[in-house]
Design a protein around this motif. Sequence first.
Motif, PDB file in Angstrom:
ATOM      1  N   ARG A   1      44.995  39.274  49.463  1.00 42.66           N
ATOM      2  CA  ARG A   1      44.905  38.148  50.391  1.00 42.66           C
ATOM      3  C   ARG A   1      45.301  38.581  51.796  1.00 42.66           C
ATOM      4  O   ARG A   1      46.248  39.327  51.977  1.00 42.66           O
ATOM      5  CB  ARG A   1      45.817  37.006  49.934  1.00 42.66           C
ATOM      6  N   ARG A   2      44.565  38.085  52.789  1.00 43.33           N
ATOM      7  CA  ARG A   2      44.904  38.372  54.177  1.00 43.33           C
ATOM      8  C   ARG A   2      44.236  37.343  55.078  1.00 43.33           C
ATOM      9  O   ARG A   2      43.236  36.715  54.712  1.00 43.33           O
ATOM     10  CB  ARG A   2      44.500  39.785  54.582  1.00 43.33           C
ATOM     11  N   VAL A   3      44.800  37.166  56.274  1.00 46.42           N
ATOM     12  CA  VAL A   3      44.264  36.251  57.280  1.00 46.42           C
ATOM     13  C   VAL A   3      44.041  37.044  58.557  1.00 46.42           C
ATOM     14  O   VAL A   3      44.870  37.870  58.938  1.00 46.42           O
ATOM     15  CB  VAL A   3      45.222  35.070  57.550  1.00 46.42           C
ATOM     16  N   GLU A   4      42.910  36.817  59.177  1.00 48.88           N
ATOM     17  CA  GLU A   4      42.617  37.483  60.463  1.00 48.88           C
ATOM     18  C   GLU A   4      42.023  36.502  61.443  1.00 48.88           C
ATOM     19  O   GLU A   4      41.389  35.521  61.058  1.00 48.88           O
ATOM     20  CB  GLU A   4      41.687  38.688  60.259  1.00 48.88           C
ATOM     21  N   ALA A   5      42.266  36.743  62.710  1.00 47.91           N
ATOM     22  CA  ALA A   5      41.753  35.897  63.791  1.00 47.91           C
ATOM     23  C   ALA A   5      40.944  36.771  64.758  1.00 47.91           C
ATOM     24  O   ALA A   5      41.313  37.917  65.017  1.00 47.91           O
ATOM     25  CB  ALA A   5      42.892  35.211  64.538  1.00 47.91           C
ATOM     26  N   ALA A   6      39.846  36.215  65.251  1.00 48.26           N
ATOM     27  CA  ALA A   6      38.960  36.992  66.115  1.00 48.26           C
ATOM     28  C   ALA A   6      38.468  36.143  67.280  1.00 48.26           C
ATOM     29  O   ALA A   6      38.174  34.942  67.105  1.00 48.26           O
ATOM     30  CB  ALA A   6      37.765  37.535  65.326  1.00 48.26           C
TER      31      ALA A   6
END
Length: 243
Positions: free
Chosen positions: A233-238
């Motif tokens: 699981r991971r969260v990324e913002a772009a």
Amino acid sequence: MKQRIFRAHEARFPLAVLLAVLVGGIGLASQAKAADLSGNATLTTDYVWRGSTQTQGDPAAQAGFRIAGASGFYAAAWGSNVKFAPANAAHVELDFTGGWTGALSDDWSADLNVTRYQYPATAVDLNWTELNGTLTYKGNYWASVGWSNAALGYDAAGTYTLVGAKFPVNDAFRLEASLGHYVLDDAVVAEGGYTHGQLSAIWTLRAPFELRVSAHATDANAKRVFGNDVAGRRVEAALQASF
């Protein structure tokens, strides 16, 4: 992924096929009266591809461009920094795509292309080629299939499938969800493949900027293949700018 933890072999898919598509696409696009050149640039907190990080959780800067003609043929190039296993010494990814896209009816459209994944100046040969096809319904629902006889750069086949949907909330905000499954030959990984999902919230800011926040998750097989630090699981913002 393209995040490799094994030694890659030579990708034997004929590069001439990709070159022919790219050259043909560029030629047709440049000759068309309505040739269109577009591009994008992105800053992201983590480059995640098919569920796994390509930068070990570090930020990435990405950019690409595409030229397309009225005939539907197009050619594109895209690049990003990457950070694979230290033994691979991979720092840059360059993707080259040639294909055709167009409407099949009022509701259906299609995209057929060939993509070459290139990793310059690596300690081992990680380059490989993939055939891709996508069907889209009413611009909001899609299904894709990708196939390579040298998946992820190995001398073994792999088939990637993806279904996704877009849910517009208003003119400035939408949600997107997708579910993918990668079938990998046992010669690549003993586990045979893995599944991953993604949920994104996208805000259209003042043109040409768009902000995207995405949550990713993979099954236990992906963790066994790539490790807990790469899959899971991971969260990324772009932040992306299109032009």
